[in-house]
Design a protein around this motif. Structure first.
Motif, mmCIF file in Angstrom:
data_model
loop_
_atom_site.group_PDB
_atom_site.id
_atom_site.type_symbol
_atom_site.label_atom_id
_atom_site.label_comp_id
_atom_site.label_asym_id
_atom_site.label_seq_id
_atom_site.Cartn_x
_atom_site.Cartn_y
_atom_site.Cartn_z
ATOM 1 N N VAL A 188 -8.662 -26.192 26.753
ATOM 2 C CA VAL A 188 -8.958 -27.606 26.556
ATOM 3 C C VAL A 188 -9.985 -28.053 27.601
ATOM 4 C CG1 VAL A 188 -8.021 -29.950 26.541
ATOM 5 C CG2 VAL A 188 -6.677 -28.047 25.607
ATOM 6 N N ASP A 211 -18.522 -27.901 29.301
ATOM 7 C CA ASP A 211 -18.343 -27.323 27.973
ATOM 8 C C ASP A 211 -19.110 -26.011 27.855
ATOM 9 O OD1 ASP A 211 -17.651 -27.459 25.022
ATOM 10 O OD2 ASP A 211 -19.841 -27.541 24.905
ATOM 11 N N PRO A 226 -11.937 -31.428 28.849
ATOM 12 C CA PRO A 226 -11.914 -32.896 28.709
ATOM 13 C C PRO A 226 -13.299 -33.538 28.748
ATOM 14 C CG PRO A 226 -11.225 -32.291 30.906
ATOM 15 C CD PRO A 226 -11.459 -31.002 30.163
ATOM 16 N N THR A 234 -5.936 -21.480 23.604
ATOM 17 C CA THR A 234 -6.754 -22.692 23.546
ATOM 18 C C THR A 234 -7.148 -23.114 24.963
ATOM 19 O OG1 THR A 234 -5.683 -23.475 21.528
ATOM 20 C CG2 THR A 234 -6.844 -25.113 22.847
ATOM 21 N N MET A 239 -1.912 -33.632 28.022
ATOM 22 C CA MET A 239 -1.559 -32.767 26.901
ATOM 23 C C MET A 239 -1.268 -31.348 27.375
ATOM 24 S SD MET A 239 -3.753 -31.490 23.624
ATOM 25 C CE MET A 239 -4.269 -30.013 24.475
ATOM 26 N N GLY A 264 -6.017 -37.970 28.891
ATOM 27 C CA GLY A 264 -5.322 -37.478 27.712
ATOM 28 C C GLY A 264 -5.281 -35.965 27.655
ATOM 29 N N ALA A 265 -6.411 -35.324 27.960
ATOM 30 C CA ALA A 265 -6.482 -33.864 27.926
ATOM 31 C C ALA A 265 -5.570 -33.249 28.984
ATOM 32 C CB ALA A 265 -7.926 -33.415 28.153
ATOM 33 N N GLU A 298 -11.395 -26.345 22.943
ATOM 34 C CA GLU A 298 -11.077 -27.612 22.277
ATOM 35 C C GLU A 298 -11.567 -28.769 23.145
ATOM 36 O OE1 GLU A 298 -7.146 -30.238 21.132
ATOM 37 O OE2 GLU A 298 -7.050 -28.059 20.835
ATOM 38 N N ASN A 299 -12.560 -29.488 22.685
ATOM 39 C CA ASN A 299 -13.107 -30.630 23.426
ATOM 40 C C ASN A 299 -12.228 -31.855 23.231
ATOM 41 O OD1 ASN A 299 -15.778 -29.016 22.350
ATOM 42 N ND2 ASN A 299 -15.955 -29.697 24.462
ATOM 43 N N ARG A 300 -11.800 -32.456 24.337
ATOM 44 C CA ARG A 300 -10.997 -33.689 24.286
ATOM 45 C C ARG A 300 -11.548 -34.691 25.293
ATOM 46 N NH1 ARG A 300 -5.741 -34.466 22.308
ATOM 47 N NH2 ARG A 300 -5.154 -32.907 20.769
#
Length: 326
Positions: A38, A48, A40, A36, A82, A78-79, A69-71
């Motif tokens: 990530v 992206d 942000p 994955t 994590m 937060g991203a 995974e877009n956060r």
């Protein structure tokens, strides 16, 4: 006696041989499941787009799917938290932009320490900041703007996308190096900066190449200078800030892929090789070049050096400019 010496020599080499074998086995065993990445930022953002291009080819290299995974939200906090807390086995990675390095000096207390929490894998992208004016501006070269700001006959207005961004800090650094003063006006997007320039609401804009390149090429905006120390391949006629009298001035934004700290070095190095392979693919190189982004790649050591030096650099600019965001 000879046999004893041979046996002793062979025994002495066992730790090294075991270490190399263990590293190779670990490298070959990874990845054991999909990886994955990530990001942000939201879908469609430049980070992206770049992340997905790399993920596709990195997955081919690893023999496992790399899922983006877009956060978005909360400034990426937060991203970042994590991924920092994820198992350090190379199956959860993070794509960051230069804004993360800036945030290390901008916010107190920090929710994480980037250098302690992550193992940099590779620089993934680099793009430049343009100093822009409207197409009919009387400012024809950077010296004109510097003179205008120094004369202080009126308050010069400079637009940037949001506060605490590379564009904002680039403008603050320009103030320091050129020894000028002006008011920085934050906008929500690059499009808003361009609109304000066209309307004559601001004198100058600091903005990235990708969102403004079509406007410059179509003649809707003019680029007085490029903040990088070297000219851009997509705008070779635009001189650098350094060429126009502000010696040594060089600012670029960048993207980087990292793994959680304590990820085995064999895994980190394999990921580095995979990212390099992805950046060398013709479709990736062309897509990035089309939007004015470079793909520098490089070693894990170079990625670490960039991250650590940028944290120090922007912390110094923030301190000298007395920037405080609440």
């Amino acid at each position: 006696m000879l046999n004893r010496r041979v046996l002793m020599k062979a025994a002495g080499s066992l730790p090294l041989a075991w270490s190399a074998t263990a590293s190779l086995a670990q490298d070959n065993a990874y990845p054991s499941k999909p990886v994955t990445l990530v990001v942000p930022f939201g879908p469609g953002n430049a980070a992206d787009i770049i992340g997905r291009l790399i993920a596709m080819h990195l997955g081919n290299f690893l023999g496992q799917q790399v899922i983006v995974e877009n956060r978005p939200g909360a400034g990426g906090v937060g991203a970042v938290k994590m991924v920092a807390a994820a198992k350090p086995d190379g199956h959860t990675l993070l794509y960051i932009g230069a804004g993360v390095a800036i945030s290390q000096g901008l916010f107190k207390p920090q929710p994480y320490d980037m250098l302690a929490s992550f193992a940099p894998i590779s620089i993934a992208s680099s793009n430049d900041v343009l100093l822009l004016v409207r197409k009919d501006s009387k400012l024809t070269q950077l010296e004109d703007f510097i003179r205008l700001a120094q004369e202080k006959k009126r308050n010069c207005m400079v637009g940037v996308s949001l506060l605490g961004t590379t564009q904002h800090l680039c403008a603050e650094l320009f103030k320091q190096r050129a020894q000028v003063d002006f008011t920085i006006v934050p906008f929500k997007t690059a499009a808003a900066v361009a609109t304000a320039l066209a309307a004559g609401d601001i004198d100058l804009g600091f903005e990235f190449v990708p969102p403004t390149l079509p406007l410059v090429k179509s003649g809707q905006l003019r680029a007085l200078a490029i903040a990088n120390g070297k000219r851009s391949a997509v705008l070779p006629d635009v001189p650098t800030v350094s060429e126009q009298g502000v010696a040594g001035f060089s600012v670029s934004s960048w993207g980087m892929i990292l793994a959680p700290a304590n990820t085995p070095d064999a895994v980190v190095q394999r990921l580095n090789r995979g990212v390099q392979r992805a950046l060398e693919q013709p479709d990736v190189a062309k897509r990035l070049a089309d939007i004015g982004v470079r793909a520098p790649g490089g070693t894990t050591a170079q990625a670490y050096e960039l991250l650590s030096s940028e944290i120090v650099r922007w912390r110094n600019v923030i301190t000298e400019s007395k920037i405080s965001l609440k």
